[in-house]
Scaffold this active site. Structure first.
Site, mmCIF file in Angstrom:
data_model
loop_
_atom_site.group_PDB
_atom_site.id
_atom_site.type_symbol
_atom_site.label_atom_id
_atom_site.label_comp_id
_atom_site.label_asym_id
_atom_site.label_seq_id
_atom_site.Cartn_x
_atom_site.Cartn_y
_atom_site.Cartn_z
ATOM 1 N N HIS A 1 102.146 22.308 -33.627
ATOM 2 C CA HIS A 1 102.039 23.700 -33.167
ATOM 3 C C HIS A 1 100.604 24.050 -32.822
ATOM 4 C CE1 HIS A 1 101.383 24.272 -37.592
ATOM 5 N NE2 HIS A 1 100.490 25.167 -37.180
ATOM 6 N N HIS B 1 93.900 27.339 -34.607
ATOM 7 C CA HIS B 1 93.898 25.899 -34.888
ATOM 8 C C HIS B 1 95.037 25.210 -34.148
ATOM 9 C CE1 HIS B 1 96.720 27.239 -38.134
ATOM 10 N NE2 HIS B 1 97.321 26.080 -37.890
ATOM 11 N N GLU C 1 94.725 21.093 -38.192
ATOM 12 C CA GLU C 1 95.635 21.001 -39.327
ATOM 13 C C GLU C 1 96.431 19.720 -39.161
ATOM 14 O OE1 GLU C 1 99.283 23.471 -41.493
ATOM 15 O OE2 GLU C 1 98.708 24.003 -39.461
#
Length: 134
Positions: free
Chosen positions: A7, A79, A130
């Site tokens: 994502h 992010h 991440e």
């Protein structure tokens, strides 16, 4: 080592308005708000055919997203999240190569119920990364 893009996370100053914009203007499938107290955020996931968008909104006064929104009042990309098969192997490899793992280096459970780690943006061209174990 990294797998597919899981994502892209966007910090937003108004979670309801951002959700409505993706749903109504872009015709996306938008999930409901989900509080993540361990990360200090409320998230909404937008499902796309090939990935997801994660809308981030501050949860509580100590939220790291509030600091981001103070600097970027209109919001913005916060992010990107990549999938990894084994988060501990990925962490150890990254540390060996000089990357800084945030939060003491121990994985936390993320919004998808899976272990996640964050990598310092100064080590990745200004982008907070991440990693999520799949």
């Amino acid at each position: 080592m990294i797998g597919r893009l899981n994502h892209v996370a966007i910090a937003v100053p108004d979670l309801e308005a951002a959700s409505a914009q993706y749903r109504d203007a872009l015709g996306a499938t938008v999930g409901g708000p989900q509080d993540e107290p361990d990360h200090g955020v409320t998230v909404v996931f937008i499902e796309l055919p090939n990935t997801k968008i994660e809308l981030l909104y501050p949860l509580g006064e100590a939220s790291p997203i509030q600091g981001f929104l103070d600097k970027n009042p209109s919001g913005g990309i916060h992010h990107v999240c990549y999938e990894v098969e084994d988060i501990l192997v990925a962490r150890d490899h990254l540390i060996e190569t000089g990357a800084r793992v945030l939060g003491g280096g121990e994985p936390k459970i993320g919004a998808h119920g899976k272990p996640v780690l964050f990598l310092h943006p100064k080590d990745f061209n200004g982008c907070l990364i991440e990693l999520e174990q799949v």
